[in-house]
Design a protein around this motif. Structure first.
Motif, mmCIF file in Angstrom:
data_model
loop_
_atom_site.group_PDB
_atom_site.id
_atom_site.type_symbol
_atom_site.label_atom_id
_atom_site.label_comp_id
_atom_site.label_asym_id
_atom_site.label_seq_id
_atom_site.Cartn_x
_atom_site.Cartn_y
_atom_site.Cartn_z
ATOM 1 N N HIS A 106 4.858 4.998 -6.564
ATOM 2 C CA HIS A 106 5.951 5.183 -5.603
ATOM 3 C C HIS A 106 5.514 6.101 -4.472
ATOM 4 C CE1 HIS A 106 9.117 2.930 -7.540
ATOM 5 N NE2 HIS A 106 8.900 3.566 -8.699
ATOM 6 N N LEU A 107 4.767 7.116 -4.787
ATOM 7 C CA LEU A 107 4.292 8.032 -3.745
ATOM 8 C C LEU A 107 3.313 7.326 -2.805
ATOM 9 C CD1 LEU A 107 3.766 11.388 -5.658
ATOM 10 C CD2 LEU A 107 5.415 10.927 -3.859
ATOM 11 N N GLU A 108 2.455 6.494 -3.373
ATOM 12 C CA GLU A 108 1.496 5.772 -2.546
ATOM 13 C C GLU A 108 2.203 4.769 -1.635
ATOM 14 O OE1 GLU A 108 -1.292 4.030 -5.263
ATOM 15 O OE2 GLU A 108 -2.234 5.968 -5.715
ATOM 16 N N ASN A 109 3.275 4.173 -2.114
ATOM 17 C CA ASN A 109 4.016 3.162 -1.338
ATOM 18 C C ASN A 109 5.131 3.769 -0.497
ATOM 19 O OD1 ASN A 109 2.437 1.146 -2.438
ATOM 20 N ND2 ASN A 109 3.813 0.820 -4.154
ATOM 21 N N SER A 110 5.295 5.048 -0.546
ATOM 22 C CA SER A 110 6.380 5.692 0.172
ATOM 23 C C SER A 110 6.115 5.647 1.688
ATOM 24 C CB SER A 110 6.536 7.107 -0.334
ATOM 25 O OG SER A 110 6.428 8.045 0.638
ATOM 26 N N PRO A 111 7.188 5.543 2.483
ATOM 27 C CA PRO A 111 7.011 5.511 3.939
ATOM 28 C C PRO A 111 6.401 6.819 4.455
ATOM 29 C CG PRO A 111 9.288 5.013 3.347
ATOM 30 C CD PRO A 111 8.552 5.307 2.098
ATOM 31 N N LEU A 112 6.685 7.911 3.818
ATOM 32 C CA LEU A 112 6.123 9.201 4.267
ATOM 33 C C LEU A 112 4.612 9.208 4.105
ATOM 34 C CD1 LEU A 112 8.651 11.684 2.635
ATOM 35 C CD2 LEU A 112 8.449 11.077 5.047
ATOM 36 N N ASN A 113 4.120 8.583 3.089
ATOM 37 C CA ASN A 113 2.682 8.547 2.846
ATOM 38 C C ASN A 113 1.977 7.658 3.858
ATOM 39 O OD1 ASN A 113 0.277 9.130 1.596
ATOM 40 N ND2 ASN A 113 0.510 7.563 0.029
ATOM 41 N N LYS A 114 2.628 6.590 4.305
ATOM 42 C CA LYS A 114 2.017 5.652 5.257
ATOM 43 C C LYS A 114 1.894 6.268 6.637
ATOM 44 C CE LYS A 114 3.314 1.541 2.804
ATOM 45 N NZ LYS A 114 4.044 0.310 2.781
#
Length: 117
Positions: A106-114
């Motif tokens: 979820h963290l990897e796919n989170s918009p904040l991570n992108k």
């Protein structure tokens, strides 16, 4: 040389013993009375120490015997408890690891991570 030493030792001991008897400050019976009580007390103390020593040895032997019979049973019980704990903990640890994997995904796919990449 050795014969002279032994002869001197014997003569000196004899002279010292005779001198001690002749020049003693009190009679032998008086000296015996003076020393009688301390000698009795010392003998009683020695007997007490012997008895206490025997008691300690007896108790040590009993303790060793108890340890021989009790420790294997305790060890077996402890090993069984540990196996039961591991059996109960393994599924919980697996669930925690699954949840951690999901959180990482979820963290990897989170918009904040992108946006930060």
């Amino acid at each position: 040389m050795m014969k002279q030493f032994i002869k001197g030792l014997f003569v000196g001991g004899t002279i010292g013993g005779v001198g001690g008897l002749l020049f003693a400050p009190r009679k032998g019976s008086e000296t015996l009375k003076i020393w009688e009580e301390p000698i009795k007390e010392t003998a009683a103390t020695i007997q007490t120490v012997k008895e206490d020593y025997q008691t300690v040895n007896d108790n040590l032997a009993k303790t060793q015997e108890i340890a021989k019979t009790s420790l294997p049973a305790f060890q077996k019980s402890l090993e069984e408890d540990l196996r039961a704990f591991q059996f109960q903990a393994r599924p919980r640890i697996n669930r925690i690891n699954e949840q951690l994997t999901l959180l990482q995904q979820h963290l990897e796919n989170s918009p904040l991570n992108k946006t930060t990449k």
